[in-house]
Design an enzyme around this catalytic site. Structure first.
Site, PDB file in Angstrom:
ATOM      1  N   ARG A  44       0.825  -1.212   0.000  1.00  0.00           N
ATOM      2  CA  ARG A  44       0.000   0.000   0.000  1.00  0.00           C
ATOM      3  C   ARG A  44       0.862   1.266   0.000  1.00  0.00           C
ATOM      4  O   ARG A  44       0.516   2.262  -0.653  1.00  0.00           O
ATOM      5  CB  ARG A  44      -0.952  -0.004   1.208  1.00  0.00           C
ATOM      6  CG  ARG A  44      -2.007   1.077   1.098  1.00  0.00           C
ATOM      7  CD  ARG A  44      -3.160   0.904   2.082  1.00  0.00           C
ATOM      8  NE  ARG A  44      -4.315   1.654   1.614  1.00  0.00           N
ATOM      9  CZ  ARG A  44      -4.901   2.640   2.302  1.00  0.00           C
ATOM     10  NH1 ARG A  44      -4.471   2.979   3.491  1.00  0.00           N
ATOM     11  NH2 ARG A  44      -5.932   3.289   1.782  1.00  0.00           N
ATOM     12  N   HIS A  48       0.489   4.098  -2.829  1.00  0.00           N
ATOM     13  CA  HIS A  48       0.119   5.486  -2.520  1.00  0.00           C
ATOM     14  C   HIS A  48       1.219   6.484  -2.866  1.00  0.00           C
ATOM     15  O   HIS A  48       0.941   7.650  -3.140  1.00  0.00           O
ATOM     16  CB  HIS A  48      -0.306   5.612  -1.052  1.00  0.00           C
ATOM     17  CG  HIS A  48      -1.721   5.198  -0.819  1.00  0.00           C
ATOM     18  ND1 HIS A  48      -2.483   5.672   0.216  1.00  0.00           N
ATOM     19  CD2 HIS A  48      -2.530   4.355  -1.516  1.00  0.00           C
ATOM     20  CE1 HIS A  48      -3.690   5.126   0.161  1.00  0.00           C
ATOM     21  NE2 HIS A  48      -3.738   4.313  -0.877  1.00  0.00           N
ATOM     22  N   TRP A 187     -10.564  -8.335   3.136  1.00  0.00           N
ATOM     23  CA  TRP A 187     -11.366  -8.696   1.959  1.00  0.00           C
ATOM     24  C   TRP A 187     -11.475 -10.213   1.823  1.00  0.00           C
ATOM     25  O   TRP A 187     -12.496 -10.727   1.412  1.00  0.00           O
ATOM     26  CB  TRP A 187     -10.722  -8.120   0.689  1.00  0.00           C
ATOM     27  CG  TRP A 187     -10.870  -6.657   0.545  1.00  0.00           C
ATOM     28  CD1 TRP A 187     -11.860  -5.999  -0.141  1.00  0.00           C
ATOM     29  CD2 TRP A 187     -10.010  -5.624   1.064  1.00  0.00           C
ATOM     30  NE1 TRP A 187     -11.663  -4.640  -0.066  1.00  0.00           N
ATOM     31  CE2 TRP A 187     -10.544  -4.386   0.662  1.00  0.00           C
ATOM     32  CE3 TRP A 187      -8.847  -5.624   1.838  1.00  0.00           C
ATOM     33  CZ2 TRP A 187      -9.949  -3.165   0.997  1.00  0.00           C
ATOM     34  CZ3 TRP A 187      -8.263  -4.419   2.180  1.00  0.00           C
ATOM     35  CH2 TRP A 187      -8.816  -3.206   1.765  1.00  0.00           C
TER      36      TRP A 187
HETATM   37 FE1  CCH Z   1      -6.481  -0.234  -1.371  1.00  0.00          FE
HETATM   38  N1  CCH Z   1      -7.368   0.299   0.379  1.00  0.00           N
HETATM   39  N2  CCH Z   1      -7.743   0.981  -2.387  1.00  0.00           N
HETATM   40  N3  CCH Z   1      -5.497  -0.637  -3.101  1.00  0.00           N
HETATM   41  N4  CCH Z   1      -5.143  -1.332  -0.332  1.00  0.00           N
HETATM   42  C1  CCH Z   1      -7.044  -0.161   1.628  1.00  0.00           C
HETATM   43  C2  CCH Z   1      -6.092  -1.106   1.936  1.00  0.00           C
HETATM   44  C3  CCH Z   1      -5.229  -1.663   1.001  1.00  0.00           C
HETATM   45  C4  CCH Z   1      -8.753   1.724  -1.852  1.00  0.00           C
HETATM   46  C5  CCH Z   1      -9.017   1.901  -0.502  1.00  0.00           C
HETATM   47  C6  CCH Z   1      -8.389   1.198   0.510  1.00  0.00           C
HETATM   48  C7  CCH Z   1      -5.817  -0.178  -4.341  1.00  0.00           C
HETATM   49  C8  CCH Z   1      -6.977   0.523  -4.677  1.00  0.00           C
HETATM   50  C9  CCH Z   1      -7.840   1.078  -3.755  1.00  0.00           C
HETATM   51  C10 CCH Z   1      -4.113  -2.060  -0.874  1.00  0.00           C
HETATM   52  C11 CCH Z   1      -3.660  -1.991  -2.179  1.00  0.00           C
HETATM   53  C12 CCH Z   1      -4.306  -1.306  -3.187  1.00  0.00           C
HETATM   54  C13 CCH Z   1      -7.894   0.467   2.600  1.00  0.00           C
HETATM   55  C14 CCH Z   1      -7.842   0.228   4.096  1.00  0.00           C
HETATM   56  C15 CCH Z   1      -8.736   1.306   1.909  1.00  0.00           C
HETATM   57  C16 CCH Z   1      -9.824   2.178   2.492  1.00  0.00           C
HETATM   58  C17 CCH Z   1      -6.740   1.070   4.753  1.00  0.00           C
HETATM   59  C18 CCH Z   1      -6.663   0.832   6.247  1.00  0.00           C
HETATM   60  O1  CCH Z   1      -7.666   1.071   6.927  1.00  0.00           O
HETATM   61  O2  CCH Z   1      -5.575   0.429   6.712  1.00  0.00           O
HETATM   62  C19 CCH Z   1      -9.533   2.313  -2.911  1.00  0.00           C
HETATM   63  C20 CCH Z   1     -10.745   3.208  -2.722  1.00  0.00           C
HETATM   64  C21 CCH Z   1      -8.985   1.903  -4.076  1.00  0.00           C
HETATM   65  C22 CCH Z   1      -9.531   2.240  -5.416  1.00  0.00           C
HETATM   66  O3  CCH Z   1      -9.331   1.534  -6.366  1.00  0.00           O
HETATM   67  C23 CCH Z   1      -4.771  -0.516  -5.264  1.00  0.00           C
HETATM   68  C24 CCH Z   1      -4.743  -0.131  -6.733  1.00  0.00           C
HETATM   69  C25 CCH Z   1      -3.822  -1.218  -4.543  1.00  0.00           C
HETATM   70  C26 CCH Z   1      -2.505  -1.795  -4.987  1.00  0.00           C
HETATM   71  C27 CCH Z   1      -2.207  -2.079  -6.218  1.00  0.00           C
HETATM   72  C28 CCH Z   1      -3.539  -2.921   0.142  1.00  0.00           C
HETATM   73  C29 CCH Z   1      -2.421  -3.938  -0.053  1.00  0.00           C
HETATM   74  C30 CCH Z   1      -4.251  -2.673   1.325  1.00  0.00           C
HETATM   75  C31 CCH Z   1      -4.061  -3.345   2.689  1.00  0.00           C
HETATM   76  C32 CCH Z   1      -3.206  -2.501   3.603  1.00  0.00           C
HETATM   77  C33 CCH Z   1      -3.050  -3.095   4.973  1.00  0.00           C
HETATM   78  O4  CCH Z   1      -2.504  -2.381   5.822  1.00  0.00           O
HETATM   79  O5  CCH Z   1      -3.437  -4.246   5.214  1.00  0.00           O
END
Ligand code: CCH
Length: 285
Positions: A44, A48, A187
């Protein structure tokens, strides 16, 4: 003679491979974090750092690593990513010659591969910027929105429908944290393993609104898995859904497309001098 000067040190592929190995080792040594791995939060961080890119103004992107600075570190979307940045500090201390911007993207590659994902080609060349290169808030996606927003945000980075859906499968990994995004839960049932399960369950499970005081999100019947409104948009929209169906049926096809699109994401806006892309070997446990 000229003697050794750190400025003359030109790192080779082997030097970067050592960093890959060090990150992999540190991942294994810290399995008490969250669901058992820093892997998801490292992915992530890399996303970002890169996803702020704007094709038109050529601003943002992984070059610069401007999330080190306020205000970008305090942008709502980046809540919790300090854990990932701090995790990498000992690596940066051991290999001070790597830039933060190369380190963060290499860590994303390493984490993804070590969690069972496809090999992702990577090359160095990012330079760290200063505070003036921070991007404005609002460039990253807002999970409460739907397809129109996804196309606007990812379109600004230069991605098409297929690429949006391919990237979204990263949500097989990790979870939402109420003290970060406000959303809650993972998820999938395997949040530290790269699989195409995100697509499978999007199609196969029945998703209902979660009844709670937090932000609107979906949950499955067992209440053990979640979807964001932006995730559900991938099956509400016909064009998006075609690709969800494809990737649900064919993990290899997703692996291939994901590797291509994440490599592209990590390179947005970077003025590389090196043409050649490298791949690094998975480090066995
Ligand atoms: Fe995402 N993401 N993401 N995401 N994401 C969150 C967590 C992860 C969105 C929203 C969220 C991508 C696209 C999107 C990861 C990878 C990717 C969370 C929870 C939100 C909200 C954060 C928390 O509370 O810690 C949205 C909206 C989009 C739109 O498309 C894409 C693209 C990627 C990578 C290619 C990953 C990995 C996580 C998990 C992080 C963790 O700490 O477990």
């Amino acid at each position: 003679g000229a003697g050794f000067s750190p400025k003359e040190f030109i790192p080779t592929k082997e030097d970067y491979a050592k960093i890959y190995e060090e990150i992999a080792k540190r991942l294994e040594e810290n399995e008490d974090y969250d669901d058992g791995s820093y892997g998801p939060v490292l992915v992530r961080l890399a996303w970002h750092a890169s996803g702020t890119y704007d094709v038109e103004t050529k601003t943002g992107g992984s070059n610069g690593a401007t999330m080190r600075f306020q205000p970008e570190s305090d942008h709502g979307a980046n809540a919790g990513l300090k854990a990932a940045r701090d995790f990498l500090e000992p690596i940066k201390a051991k290999f001070p010659w790597i830039t933060y911007s190369d380190l963060w993207t290499l860590a994303g590659v390493c984490a993804f591969q070590q969690m069972g994902g496809p090999v992702i080609p990577w090359r160095p060349g990012r330079a760290d910027g200063d505070i003036s290169a921070c991007t404005p808030d609002g460039r990253l996606p807002d999970a409460s929105k739907e397809q129109k927003h996804l196309r606007a945000i990812f379109g600004r980075m230069g991605f098409n429908d297929q690429e949006i859906v391919a990237l979204s499968g990263a949500h097989a990994l990790g979870r939402c944290h109420t003290d970060r995004s406000g959303y809650d839960g993972p998820w999938t049932h395997s949040p530290t393993m790269v699989t195409n399960n995100f697509y499978e369950i999007l199609l196969d499970e029945k998703w209902n609104w979660k009844k709670w005081g937090g932000p609107a999100q979906y949950e499955d019947k067992s209440k053990s898995r979640m979807m964001l409104p932006t995730d559900m948009a991938l099956v509400k929209d016909r064009e998006f859904k075609k690709y969800v169906e494809k990737y649900a049926k064919d993990q290899e096809a997703w692996f291939k497309d994901f590797s291509d699109v994440i490599a592209k994401l990590f390179e947005l806006g970077v003025p590389f001098k090196q043409e050649e892309k490298w791949t690094f070997k998975v480090v066995d446990a």
